[in-house]
Design an enzyme around this catalytic site. Structure first.
Site, short mmCIF file in Angstrom:
data_model
loop_
_atom_site.label_atom_id
_atom_site.label_comp_id
_atom_site.label_asym_id
_atom_site.label_seq_id
_atom_site.Cartn_x
_atom_site.Cartn_y
_atom_site.Cartn_z
N LYS A 120 0.85 -1.19 0.00
CA LYS A 120 0.00 0.00 0.00
C LYS A 120 0.89 1.24 0.00
O LYS A 120 1.83 1.33 0.79
CB LYS A 120 -0.88 -0.03 1.25
CG LYS A 120 -1.94 1.05 1.32
CD LYS A 120 -2.79 0.84 2.57
CE LYS A 120 -3.85 1.91 2.71
NZ LYS A 120 -4.65 1.73 3.95
N HIS A 122 -0.16 4.39 0.50
CA HIS A 122 -0.72 5.51 1.25
C HIS A 122 -1.12 5.01 2.63
O HIS A 122 -1.02 3.82 2.92
CB HIS A 122 -1.94 6.09 0.51
CG HIS A 122 -3.05 5.10 0.32
ND1 HIS A 122 -3.00 4.13 -0.68
CD2 HIS A 122 -4.20 4.91 0.98
CE1 HIS A 122 -4.10 3.41 -0.62
NE2 HIS A 122 -4.84 3.85 0.38
#
Length: 239
Positions: A120, A122
């Site tokens: 991921k 973010h």
């Protein structure tokens, strides 16, 4: 575990009998749930297997809860000690979470973590979610087919600074693994134990599955096919 269960003095034979009883109960549950099926199924190794175990078909709350109970009973009976539960993506995520919940219900509360297939970029970022991986890590999955998924989990766990310690699975197929398209004389579970150095806790194995089929006339049509498959592809049980 930090909450060991003491059932008093017991013999090795008694413990083995208890494990066999648990395995027989689990096999019947898997059949009733439609997770363990019989017929002709092609395996990842290209073999035609007379049975197929698909843990993805533990597909409602009641089935998943009972499955977690079997994992927890097998783990508690084994005396296996660990610090964190890890569920590898994808099947291992719900399995690991359910086992963590059931163990907590039984008074053995352990941290739980899992991974994403893609990092991921973010929020918290990274591939790991949940509790920090530290100490001795138990990997929870459905089966060990070739050891590839276990090696991937080991790499993640070590990269986080923790120790890959053990694997809990539902079914040990007890059959020869393949390398380069050829059969070898050891199973994926034996590879994980002897080469990767992890303990393996299985709720049931192929020998126990076959014993259950032989215990009632209801499953006699499948006994010969499963026996023949085991004779052809079964491994010598060194561990």
């Amino acid at each position: 575990m930090n909450s060991a269960v003491n059932h008093g003095p017991s013999t090795a034979a008694g413990a083995a009998s208890d494990q066999d009883g648990l395995a027989q109960e689990f096999v019947q549950f898997a059949i009733d749930a439609g997770v363990l099926r019989f017929g002709e199924f092609k395996t990842k190794a290209g073999r035609m297997s007379p049975y197929f175990f698909n843990a993805g078909l533990f597909d409602d709350g009641a089935k998943l809860a009972r499955l977690a109970q079997f994992y927890a009973r097998a783990l508690l009976a084994s005396g296996l000690e660990f610090d964190v539960i890890f569920g590898p993506a994808y099947k291992g995520i719900p399995l690991g979470a359910a086992v963590a919940v059931e163990l907590a219900r039984q008074g053995v509360n352990k941290p739980f973590a899992y991974n994403r297939k893609e990092a991921k970029d973010h929020g918290e970022g990274g591939t790991l979610v949940g509790a920090p991986l530290q100490g001795r890590v138990l990997i929870v999955d459905d089966v060990i087919s070739a050891g590839t998924a276990v090696r991937e989990s080991i790499a993640l766990i070590r990269a986080a600074g923790a120790t890959p310690h053990a694997v809990a699975i539902a079914l040990d197929r007890q059959e020869k693994a393949t390398e380069g398209g050829k059969d070898v004389d050891w199973s994926a579970v034996q590879y994980v134990r002897e080469t990767l150095g992890l303990q393996v806790c299985a709720i049931a194995n192929l020998a126990q599955l076959l014993h259950h089929l032989q215990s009632t006339d209801k499953f006699l049509p499948y006994v010969n096919a499963v026996s023949a498959y085991r004779t052809r592809y079964g491994v010598d049980q060194r561990t």
